[in-house]
Design a protein around this motif. Structure first.
Motif, mmCIF file in Angstrom:
data_model
loop_
_atom_site.group_PDB
_atom_site.id
_atom_site.type_symbol
_atom_site.label_atom_id
_atom_site.label_comp_id
_atom_site.label_asym_id
_atom_site.label_seq_id
_atom_site.Cartn_x
_atom_site.Cartn_y
_atom_site.Cartn_z
ATOM 1 N N ARG A 196 0.834 -1.204 0.000
ATOM 2 C CA ARG A 196 0.000 0.000 0.000
ATOM 3 C C ARG A 196 0.868 1.254 0.000
ATOM 4 N NH1 ARG A 196 -3.186 3.128 -2.158
ATOM 5 N NH2 ARG A 196 -4.128 4.731 -0.835
ATOM 6 N N LEU A 197 1.965 1.233 0.736
ATOM 7 C CA LEU A 197 2.873 2.379 0.749
ATOM 8 C C LEU A 197 3.469 2.608 -0.638
ATOM 9 C CD1 LEU A 197 4.714 1.831 4.153
ATOM 10 C CD2 LEU A 197 3.010 3.585 3.623
ATOM 11 N N ARG A 198 3.761 1.536 -1.351
ATOM 12 C CA ARG A 198 4.284 1.678 -2.721
ATOM 13 C C ARG A 198 3.225 2.287 -3.639
ATOM 14 N NH1 ARG A 198 6.756 -4.156 -2.311
ATOM 15 N NH2 ARG A 198 8.855 -3.701 -1.540
ATOM 16 N N GLU A 199 1.985 1.905 -3.453
ATOM 17 C CA GLU A 199 0.910 2.500 -4.257
ATOM 18 C C GLU A 199 0.851 4.011 -4.032
ATOM 19 O OE1 GLU A 199 -2.700 0.557 -3.244
ATOM 20 O OE2 GLU A 199 -2.113 -1.396 -4.076
ATOM 21 N N ILE A 200 0.955 4.426 -2.767
ATOM 22 C CA ILE A 200 0.916 5.858 -2.456
ATOM 23 C C ILE A 200 2.146 6.553 -3.042
ATOM 24 C CG2 ILE A 200 0.790 7.578 -0.603
ATOM 25 C CD1 ILE A 200 -0.409 5.393 1.185
ATOM 26 N N PHE A 201 3.285 5.857 -3.051
ATOM 27 C CA PHE A 201 4.525 6.423 -3.595
ATOM 28 C C PHE A 201 4.328 6.880 -5.036
ATOM 29 C CE2 PHE A 201 8.503 5.720 -5.975
ATOM 30 C CZ PHE A 201 9.370 6.572 -5.294
ATOM 31 N N TYR A 202 3.611 6.097 -5.816
ATOM 32 C CA TYR A 202 3.414 6.437 -7.223
ATOM 33 C C TYR A 202 2.233 7.389 -7.439
ATOM 34 C CZ TYR A 202 6.905 2.919 -8.164
ATOM 35 O OH TYR A 202 8.079 2.219 -8.185
ATOM 36 N N GLU A 203 1.496 7.679 -6.359
ATOM 37 C CA GLU A 203 0.380 8.623 -6.458
ATOM 38 C C GLU A 203 0.781 10.029 -6.008
ATOM 39 O OE1 GLU A 203 -2.527 6.829 -3.963
ATOM 40 O OE2 GLU A 203 -2.926 5.149 -5.328
#
Length: 379
Positions: free
Chosen positions: A332-339
């Motif tokens: 989930r943190l990686r998803e936010i990283f790209y957002e």
């Protein structure tokens, strides 16, 4: 004859390029493919790079027996614009069918290229279809809207299996002096290694300095992630790779090591955080890194701090989220990283604080201060 032109920076050429050309030759019944390394590619500056000769030579080795390599754009010099190349080869092959090979990403931006109608007057765009239906449909709509469905020679698609490789990953590994034969033909990999292509000073010493295979693998993955995302942070590739390369350089040095001679740690630093300060010291005094932006990013990569520089944010996040990390919540943190970069920074700091509290470990004040700072910013 059916002839295709395949242009690009090829910095460096890799197995994905080879795969695309082979698929195009079969699907389009091509008699000849001309590989066209650019001299200067618009919007591709600030990266790890090699000489034009070396890129051309790598292409010749990689495409041996598959395609021929032209030095037209390299010899012409200046910025490489595809319309000029297409017009050159249309004059050279006036009675032949000309294709211009590209991936879906290039196809999606084609309407914004310089003088695209002059390209379409010369060639048919041959677009590699790797099964990304949604993006291709979006690109088709954009193309038809711009060119009203039928201008020039049009577009043809050909199927091509996906090869999971990027030039950025190869450049980063080569910067450390690592073997890249997994990603490029073996003769090209040999050429890169034998000629120290992409190698940065002292990065080949990092492995011995860390002296821990698992941690060295982590360092490579941090460097790759930093290089692949540096543009989003406004950081150049070489700076990003250097910061990542040296961020853990002192983590496993024993007390009394000559590399630490003269190092004095600030007071009140928890043991797991000391290596960020000693790492900045070793980077400066042993590896001769004098760029304060890099040293500052290393100095706070484990704790974070208030008002971090773009490079410091990049290093902190890549250190925490590189592809080898497997802790609960990392996806989930990686998803936010790209957002959103700052939202990800806040989320990672919050995760770090919760972990430290749950495990009973000491919380370094800089981490809490950083969390409060970015929480206020995001209000």
């Amino acid at each position: 004859m059916n002839i295709a032109i395949f242009g690009g920076s090829f910095n460096p050429v890799h197995n994905g390029h080879i795969n695309l050309v082979k698929a195009a030759k079969t699907a389009l019944k091509l008699d000849k493919v001309i590989i066209m390394p650019t001299f200067v590619t618009p919007k591709k500056v600030g990266r790890l790079g090699i000489t034009t000769y070396a890129r051309s030579e790598l292409c010749r080795k990689a495409f041996e027996g598959i395609a021929e390599v032209s030095d037209y754009e390299m010899n012409k010099g200046g910025v490489s614009y595809s319309y000029e190349t297409c017009e050159h080869f249309k004059k050279q092959y006036p009675n032949d069918k000309l294709y211009f090979l590209m991936g879906a990403d290039s196809y999606s931006t084609f309407p914004d290229w310089k003088l695209p109608l002059r390209i379409l007057d010369c060639v048919t765009l041959a677009v590699c279809d790797r099964g990304d239906k949604e993006n291709l449909e979006r690109a088709d709509k954009n193309f038809k809207k711009k060119f009203h469905f039928g201008i020039g020679s049009g577009v043809e698609k050909f199927e091509c299996s996906r090869v999971d490789v990027s030039s950025t990953r190869i450049r980063t590994l080569a910067a450390f002096g690592e073997w890249v034969g997994e990603y490029v033909p073996e003769n090209a990999a040999d050429y890169i290694l034998d000629n120290n292509l992409y190698a940065l000073p002292d990065l080949d010493k990092v492995e011995d300095c860390i002296n821990n295979g698992k941690r060295y693998g982590h360092t490579l993955r941090v460097a790759i992630m930093a290089a692949e995302n540096c543009t989003r942070f406004g950081v150049d590739e070489i700076t990003a790779v250097k910061a990542a390369a040296f961020h853990d350089c002192a983590k496993y040095l024993k007390e009394g090591d000559n590399k630490l001679k003269g190092f004095v740690c600030p007071e009140g630093v928890p043991a797991p955080v000391v290596h960020q300060y000693s790492g900045a010291y070793v980077a400066k005094n042993y590896f001769n890194i004098q760029d304060e932006n890099i040293l500052d990013a290393i100095r706070f990569h484990a704790s974070g701090k208030e008002d971090m520089s773009p490079l410091a944010k990049l290093l902190y996040l890549c250190d925490m989220l590189e592809e080898g990390r497997t802790f609960d919540g990392v996806e989930r943190l990686r998803e936010i990283f790209y957002e959103d970069i700052d939202k990800c920074l806040l989320a990672c700091l919050e995760h770090q604080l919760k972990y430290l509290k749950k495990s009973g470990e000491e919380i370094y004040p800089l981490t809490r201060q950083a969390y409060n700072f970015y929480k206020e910013i995001l209000k």
